[in-house]
Design an enzyme around this catalytic site. Structure first.
Site, mmCIF file in Angstrom:
data_model
loop_
_atom_site.group_PDB
_atom_site.id
_atom_site.type_symbol
_atom_site.label_atom_id
_atom_site.label_comp_id
_atom_site.label_asym_id
_atom_site.label_seq_id
_atom_site.Cartn_x
_atom_site.Cartn_y
_atom_site.Cartn_z
ATOM 1 C CB ALA A 153 12.894 -9.257 18.996
ATOM 2 C CG LEU B 187 10.754 -8.422 10.129
ATOM 3 C CD1 LEU B 187 9.952 -9.409 9.381
ATOM 4 C CD2 LEU B 187 11.122 -7.334 9.068
ATOM 5 C CG LEU C 136 15.347 -7.842 12.002
ATOM 6 C CD1 LEU C 136 16.745 -6.844 12.893
ATOM 7 C CD2 LEU C 136 15.078 -6.800 11.300
ATOM 8 N N GLY D 103 7.698 -4.668 15.054
ATOM 9 C CA GLY D 103 6.450 -5.589 14.913
ATOM 10 C C GLY D 103 5.762 -6.072 16.438
ATOM 11 C CD GLU E 232 4.267 -2.468 12.845
ATOM 12 O OE1 GLU E 232 3.748 -1.982 11.834
ATOM 13 O OE2 GLU E 232 5.417 -3.700 12.414
ATOM 14 C CD GLU F 202 10.042 -0.914 12.888
ATOM 15 O OE1 GLU F 202 10.426 -0.255 14.182
ATOM 16 O OE2 GLU F 202 8.870 -1.661 13.204
ATOM 17 N N GLY G 48 5.940 -2.279 8.987
ATOM 18 C CA GLY G 48 5.176 -3.009 7.982
ATOM 19 C C GLY G 48 3.894 -3.765 8.503
#
Ligand code: 1HE
Length: 267
Positions: free
Chosen positions: A71, A73, A75, A118, A121, A141, A149
């Site tokens: 899921a 980063l 948060l 992420g 990513e 995001e 990021g």
């Protein structure tokens, strides 16, 4: 005969589980109660795992436990950070994912369920992506008021282009597994529950290549692709000469010429 199974001598956070099957390492994001959201210990654990991978490991499979691959980063960490801490945090993801992309061994990601933010990513930092039918991709995001990021703005445009990434971030568009395959996120599709077996099978094939070839493909090819053509051709000539000078390459070429090696046919 079943492969020997053993864990690694690398201290990892509880959110990561590693398993060794002969020359293959299987690393699992193991925080399913938080949908494998990546917190700081997980990022540092990823960096450590890929930095300390034993030399005998020739390929890695990265998968997620539970209903979702990742899921993105965590948060809960974000609300407390100031700007300087935000930069340091992003750079910590860059370091960890660099270890994946330019590490000791090629990495096969097995994707299922949410592959978000992420999570997408980290998938993009891997070399091969297998998507189960349940996989879907999103970059929330945009909706959360933040930005990628974890290297996503560098790696994702290489896979899907800037225009599609803009659409995902501006409008919240998601892609399912088949759509993701069509636009270039995944290389392979698998039925639900079969992704890991496919990933391991691919990792075994990768492990059969010479280390020099795998190094050239994962470390040199991406750099050549981003070079100006003149530097690219020169680098290609150099790495081609290095690869073919390898004793193992000579043995493999001789095996083909003596009709002891398989032909390249389309199955
Ligand atoms: C989380 C996170 C998270 C779940 N950080 N805690 N990522 C997102 O914006 C995606 C946010 N997550 C979701 O949209 C959903 O959780 C899922 C679609 C992935 C899964 O839904 P579901 O119904 O299976 O699970 P859930 O009930 O939403 O979540 C279960 C628990 O995980 C819950 O905590 P609980 O204490 O209430 O049980 C959730 O709060 C928690 N959880 N996702 C923290 N992401 C380097 S920059 C990268 C920037 C990004 O990655 S932004 C994208 C962030």
């Amino acid at each position: 005969m079943s492969a020997a199974t053993s864990s690694f001598d690398i201290r990892l956070p509880r959110s990561l589980k590693a398993e060794r099957r002969d020359e293959i390492a299987i690393l699992r994001l193991a925080r399913p109660e938080k949908r494998n959201a990546i917190d700081d210990p997980t990022v540092f654990g990823l960096e450590k795992f890929f930095a300390e991978l034993p030399d005998g490991i020739k390929a890695v499979v990265l998968a997620g436990e539970g209903e979702h691959f990742c899921a993105g980063l965590d948060l809960t960490e974000l609300t407390e950070r100031d700007t300087a801490q935000g930069i340091a945090h992003s750079r910590s993801w860059h370091r960890a994912f660099e270890r994946i992309e330019f590490g000791k061994a090629p990495v096969v990601a097995v994707l299922h369920g949410a592959v978000i933010g992420g999570g997408l990513e980290i998938a993009a930092a891997c070399h091969i992506r297998v998507a189960e039918a349940s996989a879907y991709y999103g970059l929330p995001e945009g909706a959360r008021g933040i930005f990628v990021g974890g290297g996503g703005s560098v790696r994702l445009p290489r896979l899907i282009g800037v225009a599609r990434m803009m659409d995902m971030m501006l409008t919240g568009r998601t892609y399912d597994a088949e759509q993701g395959q069509a636009i270039g996120i995944s290389h392979y599709l698998a039925q639900d529950g079969h992704g890991l077996a496919t990933g391991i099978e691919l990792a075994k094939r990768i492990a059969c290549n010479t280390p020099m070839t795998n190094f050239a493909v994962t470390h040199v090819l991406p750099r050549i692709a981003e070079s100006d053509p003149a530097a690219g051709y020169l680098t290609e000539a150099l790495i081609a000469a290095i690869a073919q000078g390898d004793e193992e390459a000579k043995a493999r070429l001789t095996a083909f010429l003596e009709k002891r090696a398989p032909k390249t046919v389309h199955k």
